[in-house]
Motif scaffolding. Structure first.
Motif, short mmCIF file in Angstrom:
data_model
loop_
_atom_site.label_atom_id
_atom_site.label_comp_id
_atom_site.label_asym_id
_atom_site.label_seq_id
_atom_site.Cartn_x
_atom_site.Cartn_y
_atom_site.Cartn_z
N LYS A 117 -1.74 -5.23 -4.47
CA LYS A 117 -1.68 -3.80 -4.29
C LYS A 117 -3.19 -3.29 -4.37
N TYR A 118 -3.84 -3.91 -5.36
CA TYR A 118 -5.09 -3.26 -5.76
C TYR A 118 -6.33 -3.98 -5.04
N ILE A 119 -6.42 -5.35 -4.71
CA ILE A 119 -7.45 -6.21 -3.77
C ILE A 119 -6.93 -6.76 -2.75
N GLN B 163 0.74 -1.09 -0.02
CA GLN B 163 0.12 0.05 -0.04
C GLN B 163 0.77 1.37 0.19
N LEU C 27 -14.29 -0.54 -3.25
CA LEU C 27 -13.06 -0.44 -3.96
C LEU C 27 -13.46 0.24 -5.48
N HIS C 28 -12.41 0.99 -6.04
CA HIS C 28 -12.66 1.60 -7.32
C HIS C 28 -12.48 0.72 -8.40
N ASP D 113 -9.38 -0.25 -9.99
CA ASP D 113 -8.50 -1.10 -9.27
C ASP D 113 -8.94 -2.35 -9.08
N CYS D 114 -10.29 -2.64 -9.27
CA CYS D 114 -10.79 -3.92 -9.29
C CYS D 114 -10.62 -4.76 -10.48
N ILE E 1 -7.94 -4.22 -12.40
CA ILE E 1 -6.56 -4.50 -12.34
C ILE E 1 -6.05 -5.78 -11.60
N GLY E 2 -6.76 -5.67 -10.20
CA GLY E 2 -6.71 -6.73 -9.33
C GLY E 2 -6.91 -8.15 -9.77
N TYR F 225 1.16 -6.89 -8.07
CA TYR F 225 0.16 -5.85 -8.31
C TYR F 225 -1.48 -6.28 -8.11
#
Length: 260
Positions: free
Chosen positions: A100-102, A37, A159-160, A163-164, A166-167, A97
């Motif tokens: 990082k995103y989820i 993070q 969650l944006h 970001d979702c 990407i995760g 990554y």
């Protein structure tokens, strides 16, 4: 009869080792997710896997016989070593990554949950009815988690959408790469005895490309420098507790158990 008992015992030991891997891996994902993070995934991956690669390659230097055997394995299996390095690099960079995103539980759940289905489709797993039912059931649970993520809900809050996605994509790519690398390492450990790779040799040879790619992608500025003892201790703990021990357990389990 004795052979069958020994084979069953080895399989049960493999399951126990894999359970140990899951425990360490879960702890690693939580610790890594917290660090990610605030810090670039590439930086942490390079630090951790440099320590891991140095450790397992140092084990190959403990005697002339071990070193000669290791070099011979590398020369005779160049194609497998290259493919193993490519899949390892893809798997761990996408893991970084995804975490990082989820949140860790979702990233790990998606990655591991889709693997049985991929093993049935592309691996050597027997397409029995039981295996197919298990794979479809686990895949359905992964789909349900993915829908929840896409709707922006998780235990960590909203969650944006970007970001979702990407995760999710990183988790899926990681799953494909993991299935490929398991098949490759399984084949190396199943060669005739005179050519067979042991777990330490496999782990010594698989991180070269990951480190090289990480150095190439190294950010111009990093907030995680090894100029204080706290960061050094964090990297050593994460390296041994999060990569060296769990990956060794995983490789032992792969050698002894079915890939499914």
């Amino acid at each position: 009869m004795l052979f069958g008992a020994l084979q069953k015992s080895s399989y049960l030991i493999g399951l126990g080792i894999l359970a140990t891997y899951v425990v360490f891996c879960s702890a690693q994902d939580v610790a890594l997710a917290q660090l990610l993070q605030a810090h670039d995934p590439i930086v942490l991956l390079v630090y951790c896997f440099t320590v891991t690669a140095l450790f397992f390659n140092a084990l190959q230097l403990r005697s002339k016989r071990h070193f000669t055997e290791y070099c011979t394995r590398l020369r005779k299996n160049v194609r497998s070593v290259v493919l193993m390095n490519i899949t390892t690099a893809v798997a761990w960079i996408t893991t970084g990554y995804a975490l990082k995103y989820i949140e860790p539980a979702l990233a790990t759940g998606i990655t591991l949950g889709i693997m049985p289905l991929l093993n049935l489709l592309f691996g050597r797993t027997p397409k029995t009815r039981a295996n197919m039912i298990s794979a479809v059931g686990i895949g359905a649970s992964v789909l349900w988690m993915s829908v929840n993520i896409h709707q922006g809900t998780s235990s960590t809050g909203t969650l944006h959408a970007g970001d979702c996605w990407i995760g999710l994509v990183c988790s899926l790519i990681c799953s494909v790469a993991c299935v490929a690398q398991v098949e490759i390492t399984k084949s190396l450990s199943a060669l005739p005895e005179s050519e067979r790779w042991n777990e330490q040799q496999i782990l010594a040879a698989r991180f070269f490309l990951l480190i090289a790619v990480g150095l190439f992608l190294w950010p111009n500025e990093t907030t995680f420098a090894l100029n204080n003892s706290g960061n050094v201790i964090s990297i050593l703990l994460l390296s041994f507790g999060g990569t060296v021990i769990p990956l060794y357990c995983l490789q032992l389990g792969i050698t002894r158990c079915d890939t499914f």
